[in-house]
Design a protein around this motif. Structure first.
Motif, PDB file in Angstrom:
ATOM      1  N   CYS A 125       0.848  -1.190   0.000  1.00 44.84           N
ATOM      2  CA  CYS A 125       0.000   0.000   0.000  1.00 44.84           C
ATOM      3  C   CYS A 125       0.887   1.244   0.000  1.00 44.84           C
ATOM      4  O   CYS A 125       2.013   1.215   0.490  1.00 44.84           O
ATOM      5  N   ARG A 177      -6.317   2.522  -5.481  1.00 45.88           N
ATOM      6  CA  ARG A 177      -6.634   1.949  -4.177  1.00 45.88           C
ATOM      7  C   ARG A 177      -6.960   0.463  -4.230  1.00 45.88           C
ATOM      8  O   ARG A 177      -7.254  -0.129  -3.194  1.00 45.88           O
ATOM      9  N   ALA A 178      -6.918  -0.154  -5.374  1.00 46.55           N
ATOM     10  CA  ALA A 178      -7.256  -1.580  -5.486  1.00 46.55           C
ATOM     11  C   ALA A 178      -6.541  -2.190  -6.683  1.00 46.55           C
ATOM     12  O   ALA A 178      -6.440  -1.560  -7.750  1.00 46.55           O
ATOM     13  N   SER A 180      -5.757  -6.505  -8.209  1.00 49.54           N
ATOM     14  CA  SER A 180      -5.957  -7.938  -7.970  1.00 49.54           C
ATOM     15  C   SER A 180      -4.965  -8.728  -8.808  1.00 49.54           C
ATOM     16  O   SER A 180      -4.540  -8.292  -9.883  1.00 49.54           O
ATOM     17  N   ALA A 195      -6.000  -3.809  -1.149  1.00 51.93           N
ATOM     18  CA  ALA A 195      -6.844  -2.623  -1.001  1.00 51.93           C
ATOM     19  C   ALA A 195      -6.179  -1.613  -0.068  1.00 51.93           C
ATOM     20  O   ALA A 195      -5.471  -1.983   0.878  1.00 51.93           O
ATOM     21  N   TYR A 196      -6.416  -0.357  -0.343  1.00 50.99           N
ATOM     22  CA  TYR A 196      -5.958   0.737   0.514  1.00 50.99           C
ATOM     23  C   TYR A 196      -7.135   1.679   0.737  1.00 50.99           C
ATOM     24  O   TYR A 196      -7.499   2.477  -0.127  1.00 50.99           O
ATOM     25  N   ALA A 197      -7.748   1.568   1.909  1.00 54.79           N
ATOM     26  CA  ALA A 197      -8.970   2.315   2.207  1.00 54.79           C
ATOM     27  C   ALA A 197      -8.650   3.778   2.504  1.00 54.79           C
ATOM     28  O   ALA A 197      -7.549   4.116   2.951  1.00 54.79           O
ATOM     29  N   PHE A 210     -15.278   3.594  -2.290  1.00 57.59           N
ATOM     30  CA  PHE A 210     -14.176   2.624  -2.257  1.00 57.59           C
ATOM     31  C   PHE A 210     -14.700   1.200  -2.115  1.00 57.59           C
ATOM     32  O   PHE A 210     -14.281   0.288  -2.852  1.00 57.59           O
ATOM     33  N   TYR A 211     -15.622   0.967  -1.179  1.00 53.63           N
ATOM     34  CA  TYR A 211     -16.159  -0.382  -0.970  1.00 53.63           C
ATOM     35  C   TYR A 211     -16.992  -0.842  -2.168  1.00 53.63           C
ATOM     36  O   TYR A 211     -17.002  -2.039  -2.494  1.00 53.63           O
ATOM     37  N   LEU A 214     -14.531  -1.937  -4.769  1.00 56.29           N
ATOM     38  CA  LEU A 214     -13.896  -3.185  -4.341  1.00 56.29           C
ATOM     39  C   LEU A 214     -14.842  -4.362  -4.510  1.00 56.29           C
ATOM     40  O   LEU A 214     -14.426  -5.459  -4.909  1.00 56.29           O
ATOM     41  N   ILE A 229      -8.499 -11.037   0.531  1.00 62.40           N
ATOM     42  CA  ILE A 229      -8.639  -9.582   0.429  1.00 62.40           C
ATOM     43  C   ILE A 229      -7.841  -8.984   1.585  1.00 62.40           C
ATOM     44  O   ILE A 229      -8.138  -9.257   2.744  1.00 62.40           O
ATOM     45  N   TRP A 233      -6.848  -1.010   5.891  1.00 62.94           N
ATOM     46  CA  TRP A 233      -8.271  -0.665   5.868  1.00 62.94           C
ATOM     47  C   TRP A 233      -8.582   0.595   6.663  1.00 62.94           C
ATOM     48  O   TRP A 233      -9.714   1.079   6.606  1.00 62.94           O
TER      49      TRP A 233
END
Length: 519
Positions: A125, A177-178, A180, A195-197, A210-211, A214, A229, A233
């Motif tokens: 991150c 921020r995401a 995979s 992920a980087y919230a 963000f969610y 994701l 995942i 967060w």
């Protein structure tokens, strides 16, 4: 004991021993022993050493023997033998907020720190690299990253170990921020989402966006894959949540949850995932993942979510924080370990040869090369038989390659690394000082050596660039303009990353290599 020197052990009643013809002296004991050299066989039809099984509270399973725990061979005798369970590899996946990789040689500092651990994939991150792409490190590891287009903020990525880089099926950069990545494994493939919230500086709308993004990424994952995942967060899950969410988290939590922590639990519940690094009971230093700059307060805000159906494969003892790793970040390295086998795909190596043509500038070497080529061509000129053009071409190539190998040799690309051994020693010293970071004196020493490392990195880079400029002047004085302009090109060319995705005919994003080749 029989004639072969074996000692028999069979737990049975005296009546059974009499029927099988056992010596009367053993009947009163009701047992006989069998010991074969270097073979540990055991049969116990009335074994009561059972412990509860993990699968269901009411079932039981046999306790492992001492020989089995020590790693020695074990076999059972009887009418039917249990199926053989093959050993599987330990897969180590981690997440780490490194704060930045945009500083001078920060990536090399990260790979140097990871040499002390066994790892396969490390999610990162705050990489803070622009755009998205693929980068090969000096050690052979592969870094996949995704960041902002025009500024060095946020950013996520994966550092894949060189031993399993051929197991990567594809990497999908979603946003800054995401991201995979999908790995080929057995019996199921693995999909990891990093992920980087948003931090507390952002409002609830940014968190919900963000969610939502994701969740769209997770919905596209193959249902048969093992889904992980992980990331930073910026959420606190406390022990007060165990009452309502005990199936999603364990006892190693913060004291109190916050709103972002409850939102994370809702997200985990929707995806049937468990917070893996909260399941095992560890001491406080192995639970914390983030430290306040004052060194007094600590929290757990980095989590690794694993689907609930795979939680039994998690090794809880080694799924924790490793505070010994340090790259100058206020976050700690978090690992999850489980048993699985990764499939390694062997790809053909590049057999292209590049010879050191600069050696031909030396008159002696040039004459030697001409003599070697002439000596190898002489037998070909005396051939009386007619040969096809393909045969002559193949012989010509063979002669030239053999002559170049003997006289010129291959190009040896020297990696210009301005990071010296002294700087690496300071990094090791910083890791030791991190243990006393909570004290005022230790915190001062830690900040001082961290500042010295950054200063030494910048100074070493300036010195290296100065040597390159000196080499350019020397090459121009010797009329070696080709090498001089090559150095200038290496110093001034913009950084271009290898693109790992391509748009399909239907407008969708193709991430796996097979799909890209078919297009």
């Amino acid at each position: 004991m029989n004639d072969n020197g074996h000692i028999f052990e069979v737990k049975a009643s005296p009546r059974v021993l009499e029927e099988v013809g056992c010596d009367p002296a053993w009947r009163g004991m009701g047992a006989a022993r069998v010991h074969q050299p270097k073979t540990h066989c055991m049969m116990d039809t009335t074994n009561k050493d059972t412990i509860p099984a993990w699968s269901s509270p009411g079932s039981t399973r046999t306790a492992p023997s001492v020989a089995h725990q020590g790693g020695r061979d074990k076999c059972t005798t009887g009418a039917t033998s249990p199926p053989k369970i093959r050993g599987r590899d330990n897969v180590a996946i981690a997440t780490w907020n490194v704060r930045t990789l945009a500083q001078t040689r920060k990536l090399q500092e990260l790979t140097h720190e990871l040499e002390k651990y066994t790892w396969h994939v490390v999610g990162l991150c705050e990489v803070r690299w622009k755009n998205h792409g693929k980068h090969l490190t000096k050690e052979g590891h592969v870094l996949y990253y995704s960041g902002e287009i025009d500024k060095h903020t946020n950013g996520v990525g994966f550092l894949v170990n060189k031993n399993i880089k051929n197991s990567v099926l594809g990497c999908h950069p979603v946003s800054s921020r995401a991201i995979s990545i999908r790995l080929r494994a057995a019996p199921f493939n693995i999909t990891i989402v990093q992920a980087y919230a948003p931090t507390t500086d952002y409002d609830d709308d940014a968190v919900e966006a963000f969610y939502s993004q994701l969740q769209e990424t997770i919905d596209k994952v193959d249902k048969k894959d093992i889904l992980i995942i992980q990331g930073d967060w910026n959420a606190k899950v406390g022990k007060d949540a165990l009452k309502d969410w005990k199936e999603l988290c364990g006892p190693s939590c913060n004291v109190v949850s916050n709103e972002r922590g409850l939102r994370l639990l809702e997200f985990a519940s929707y995806n049937n995932a468990v917070l893996a690094n909260t399941l095992g009971e560890h001491k406080a230093s192995r639970r914390w993942t983030w430290h306040v700059p004052n060194g007094i307060h600590h929290n757990r805000i980095d989590y690794i979510l694993v689907q609930n159906w795979f939680r039994l494969g998690i090794k809880r003892a080694t799924t924790r924080t490793f505070p010994g790793a340090d790259v100058g970040s206020d976050h700690d390295l978090v690992f999850v370990n489980f048993k699985l086998r990764l499939k390694t795909i062997k790809k053909p190596k590049n057999t292209r040869m590049k010879f050191n043509l600069d050696r031909l500038r030396d008159p002696n070497i040039a004459e030697s090369f001409k003599a070697t080529v002439g000596g190898k061509f002489a037998p070909l000129l005396t051939l009386e038989e007619d040969h096809s053009a393909e045969t002559l071409t193949a012989q010509f190539n063979k002669v030239m390659i053999e002559s170049a190998n003997e006289t010129l040799g291959n190009v040896c690309r020297k990696t210009q690394r301005w990071v010296t051994a002294e700087i690496m020693d300071m990094c090791d010293k910083r890791r030791e000082l991190k243990k006393n970071k909570t004290t005022p004196t230790g915190a001062t020493e830690y900040r001082e050596i961290n500042r010295m490392i950054r200063k030494s990195m910048n100074q070493a880079k300036e010195d290296w660039i100065g040597k390159q400029c000196t080499e350019i002047e020397e090459k121009l004085e010797k009329n070696n303009s080709r090498r001089a302009f090559q150095i200038v090109k290496d110093l001034t060319k913009p950084k271009q990353a290898r693109v790992t995705t391509i748009q399909g005919k239907a407008g969708n994003c193709l991430t796996e290599e097979e799909d890209i080749l078919k297009r």
